[in-house]
Design a protein around this motif. Structure first.
Motif, PDB file in Angstrom:
ATOM      1  N   VAL A   1       0.861  -1.182   0.000  1.00 38.60           N
ATOM      2  CA  VAL A   1       0.000   0.000   0.000  1.00 38.60           C
ATOM      3  C   VAL A   1       0.893   1.227   0.000  1.00 38.60           C
ATOM      4  O   VAL A   1       1.838   1.313   0.786  1.00 38.60           O
ATOM      5  N   THR A   2       0.621   2.174  -0.889  1.00 38.70           N
ATOM      6  CA  THR A   2       1.440   3.376  -0.974  1.00 38.70           C
ATOM      7  C   THR A   2       0.567   4.620  -0.863  1.00 38.70           C
ATOM      8  O   THR A   2      -0.654   4.548  -0.973  1.00 38.70           O
ATOM      9  N   SER A   3       1.206   5.746  -0.651  1.00 35.91           N
ATOM     10  CA  SER A   3       0.464   7.003  -0.615  1.00 35.91           C
ATOM     11  C   SER A   3      -0.097   7.289  -2.004  1.00 35.91           C
ATOM     12  O   SER A   3       0.478   6.909  -3.016  1.00 35.91           O
ATOM     13  N   PHE A   4      -1.229   7.966  -2.043  1.00 36.59           N
ATOM     14  CA  PHE A   4      -1.897   8.262  -3.308  1.00 36.59           C
ATOM     15  C   PHE A   4      -1.550   9.691  -3.727  1.00 36.59           C
ATOM     16  O   PHE A   4      -2.121  10.653  -3.226  1.00 36.59           O
TER      17      PHE A   4
ATOM     18  N   HIS B   1      -8.843  14.920   2.915  1.00 31.49           N
ATOM     19  CA  HIS B   1      -7.829  14.607   3.922  1.00 31.49           C
ATOM     20  C   HIS B   1      -6.689  13.814   3.294  1.00 31.49           C
ATOM     21  O   HIS B   1      -6.899  12.976   2.425  1.00 31.49           O
ATOM     22  N   VAL B   2      -5.476  14.095   3.752  1.00 28.70           N
ATOM     23  CA  VAL B   2      -4.289  13.349   3.324  1.00 28.70           C
ATOM     24  C   VAL B   2      -3.964  12.331   4.401  1.00 28.70           C
ATOM     25  O   VAL B   2      -3.739  12.693   5.561  1.00 28.70           O
ATOM     26  N   TYR B   3      -3.928  11.054   4.026  1.00 32.52           N
ATOM     27  CA  TYR B   3      -3.728  10.009   5.018  1.00 32.52           C
ATOM     28  C   TYR B   3      -2.353  10.147   5.682  1.00 32.52           C
ATOM     29  O   TYR B   3      -1.334  10.261   5.014  1.00 32.52           O
ATOM     30  N   GLY B   4      -2.355  10.145   7.007  1.00 32.53           N
ATOM     31  CA  GLY B   4      -1.124  10.233   7.766  1.00 32.53           C
ATOM     32  C   GLY B   4      -0.708  11.644   8.122  1.00 32.53           C
ATOM     33  O   GLY B   4       0.154  11.829   8.973  1.00 32.53           O
ATOM     34  N   LYS B   5      -1.305  12.652   7.495  1.00 35.13           N
ATOM     35  CA  LYS B   5      -0.949  14.029   7.820  1.00 35.13           C
ATOM     36  C   LYS B   5      -1.467  14.362   9.210  1.00 35.13           C
ATOM     37  O   LYS B   5      -2.646  14.168   9.503  1.00 35.13           O
ATOM     38  N   LYS B   6      -0.571  14.837  10.044  1.00 32.97           N
ATOM     39  CA  LYS B   6      -0.904  15.149  11.441  1.00 32.97           C
ATOM     40  C   LYS B   6      -1.485  13.918  12.145  1.00 32.97           C
ATOM     41  O   LYS B   6      -2.354  14.014  13.004  1.00 32.97           O
ATOM     42  N   ASP B   7      -0.989  12.731  11.708  1.00 30.18           N
ATOM     43  CA  ASP B   7      -1.387  11.452  12.295  1.00 30.18           C
ATOM     44  C   ASP B   7      -2.867  11.135  12.105  1.00 30.18           C
ATOM     45  O   ASP B   7      -3.424  10.278  12.797  1.00 30.18           O
ATOM     46  N   LYS B   8      -3.500  11.790  11.144  1.00 28.66           N
ATOM     47  CA  LYS B   8      -4.906  11.511  10.879  1.00 28.66           C
ATOM     48  C   LYS B   8      -5.033  10.271  10.000  1.00 28.66           C
ATOM     49  O   LYS B   8      -4.347  10.136   9.001  1.00 28.66           O
ATOM     50  N   LYS B   9      -5.915   9.380  10.394  1.00 31.40           N
ATOM     51  CA  LYS B   9      -6.166   8.174   9.605  1.00 31.40           C
ATOM     52  C   LYS B   9      -7.417   8.367   8.772  1.00 31.40           C
ATOM     53  O   LYS B   9      -8.413   7.646   8.881  1.00 31.40           O
ATOM     54  N   GLN B  10      -7.362   9.401   7.923  1.00 31.83           N
ATOM     55  CA  GLN B  10      -8.423   9.702   6.986  1.00 31.83           C
ATOM     56  C   GLN B  10      -7.785   9.986   5.631  1.00 31.83           C
ATOM     57  O   GLN B  10      -6.636  10.397   5.556  1.00 31.83           O
ATOM     58  N   GLY B  11      -8.547   9.782   4.580  1.00 30.97           N
ATOM     59  CA  GLY B  11      -8.018  10.060   3.252  1.00 30.97           C
ATOM     60  C   GLY B  11      -7.879   8.806   2.418  1.00 30.97           C
ATOM     61  O   GLY B  11      -8.560   7.802   2.646  1.00 30.97           O
ATOM     62  N   MET B  12      -6.949   8.848   1.444  1.00 31.42           N
ATOM     63  CA  MET B  12      -6.839   7.773   0.479  1.00 31.42           C
ATOM     64  C   MET B  12      -5.427   7.216   0.405  1.00 31.42           C
ATOM     65  O   MET B  12      -4.446   7.920   0.662  1.00 31.42           O
ATOM     66  N   LEU B  13      -5.336   5.951   0.035  1.00 27.44           N
ATOM     67  CA  LEU B  13      -4.074   5.268  -0.211  1.00 27.44           C
ATOM     68  C   LEU B  13      -4.182   4.519  -1.532  1.00 27.44           C
ATOM     69  O   LEU B  13      -5.282   4.264  -2.034  1.00 27.44           O
ATOM     70  N   HIS B  14      -3.039   4.173  -2.100  1.00 32.07           N
ATOM     71  CA  HIS B  14      -3.012   3.468  -3.379  1.00 32.07           C
ATOM     72  C   HIS B  14      -2.753   1.992  -3.137  1.00 32.07           C
ATOM     73  O   HIS B  14      -1.768   1.613  -2.511  1.00 32.07           O
TER      74      HIS B  14
END
Length: 383
Positions: free
Chosen positions: A80-83, A90-103
């Motif tokens: 799984v990689t960043s999209f 939301h950007v996944y992992g930004k400010k430790d937030k587990k929201q957004g998308m991954l590839h």
């Protein structure tokens, strides 16, 4: 830098729709995580070590739609990689937030389910539309306007939707996220929340749509120009053409009228669906517009395509955008001069605020009608 996770499922697991019951443990096989640099600052630029267990489930008991169901083949190593082609949200992992998308690869992305009731609402909507037992013509007609749904997946302690990656087969994709509706807060929002949403983009109350983000390929530089939601929310009725939707299509010097004409036909089809349906109202939903910026150079003296010129363009594209999950060498090789129609797609996304209604969704329809009018104005403009 690419954000990469690798993990192995130790043994099979089954789970329900949204509330997951875990039947086994999982082990992280690679713990180094690097965030992709998307022009942000702060913690995103620093490597981060992941020590917590990553969770993955095969989803064998999850309802699947038109997409391929999970199988035992999923019980191996998965990457799984960043999209990097995400333009809004939301950007996944930004400010430790587990929201957004991954590839996820193989034409799929992962979209994190939001906290209830929003995540449950979006999941249920995808399941309803893409259910193999669905016989309702209204919802079945929506399938061509949505990313294909391929079930769910558990990762990093978060439930994800597995969705079609719309930009997978583009060489130089131009991408825009256009949020629809004069009102983006749903009927359950507090007065304070509704006022806040309205204040973020005052022009949306008139236009009925707003630019949440854009990524525009510049052929003269070979680079992407990004427009974030802050800049998009500042657009007004006066500069939406020059700095917003028009800019996305090459205004003023090189308007992609060939792309706009096809997009208009798709939007008119969607407009007809909205004028005829009396089942749903959509709040905070967006249109994701993608078109191919790659244009094959022609040898005007011979009337044939210049293979050397195309090869140089392709090589430059692969080297500069190989990190983007919408680009690959095979995609570039397929972008030949024999293609007669431009590649353009539009899909509805974000369904965390979909509600049942017996009335016409005039809120969404107003924005869609205005967007169509703006595109028609671009067609009339002499570049």
């Amino acid at each position: 830098m690419q954000q990469v996770y690798q993990y192995i499922v130790l043994r099979n697991v089954s789970y329900g729709k949204y509330s997951t019951k875990y039947g086994c443990d999982y082990q992280l096989t690679a713990t180094t995580m690097h965030h992709t640099d998307r022009g942000c600052t702060g913690d995103l630029s620093r490597p981060k070590t992941v020590t917590e267990s990553m969770l993955l489930s095969s989803g064998n008991s999850v309802q699947h739609g038109a997409g391929k169901p999970d199988s035992d083949e999923d019980q191996g190593q998965v990457t799984v990689t960043s999209f990097t082609m995400q333009v809004a949200g939301h950007v996944y992992g930004k400010k430790d937030k587990k929201q957004g998308m991954l590839h996820l690869g193989e034409g799929l992305i992962l979209k994190a389910l939001q906290d209830p009731p929003r995540g449950a609402r979006e999941l249920q909507f995808y399941q309803r539309v893409f259910s193999p037992t669905n016989t309702d013509e209204v919802t079945m007609a929506l399938r061509r306007f949505m990313p294909a749904y391929h079930g769910t997946m558990e990762f990093d302690g978060v439930g994800f939707l597995k969705l079609e990656n719309i930009v997978e087969h583009y060489t130089q994709p131009c991408i825009a996220d256009v949020k629809m509706g004069k009102v983006t807060s749903d009927p359950h929002a507090t007065p304070e929340k509704a006022a806040y949403e309205k204040s973020k983009c005052p022009s949306a109350a008139i236009l009925g749509f707003q630019i949440s983000g854009m990524m525009i390929y510049q052929r003269d530089t070979g680079q992407y120009e990004r427009v974030d939601k802050i800049a998009g929310h500042k657009l007004t009725t006066d500069n939406m053409i020059s700095e917003g939707i028009g800019k996305f299509f090459g205004y003023p010097k090189a308007i992609r009228k060939d792309v706009i004409e096809i997009l208009l036909s798709k939007l008119l089809d969607l407009q007809y669906w909205f004028t005829s349906q009396r089942q749903y109202s959509f709040y905070g939903s967006s249109l994701l517009i993608v078109y191919e910026a790659f244009i094959c150079d022609k040898d005007t003296s011979s009337g044939q395509s210049s293979s050397s010129s195309q090869s140089k363009t392709c090589n430059a594209t692969v080297s500069s955008t190989s990190k983007n999950q919408g680009s690959s060498e095979s995609n570039c090789q397929s972008a030949t001069c024999s293609e007669t129609l431009p590649k353009i797609d539009v899909r509805m996304i974000d369904f965390a605020h979909v509600f049942s209604t017996p009335a016409e969704d005039s809120n969404y329809l107003h924005g869609l009608t205005n967007l169509i009018q703006h595109l028609r104005l671009l067609l009339e403009f002499e570049s």
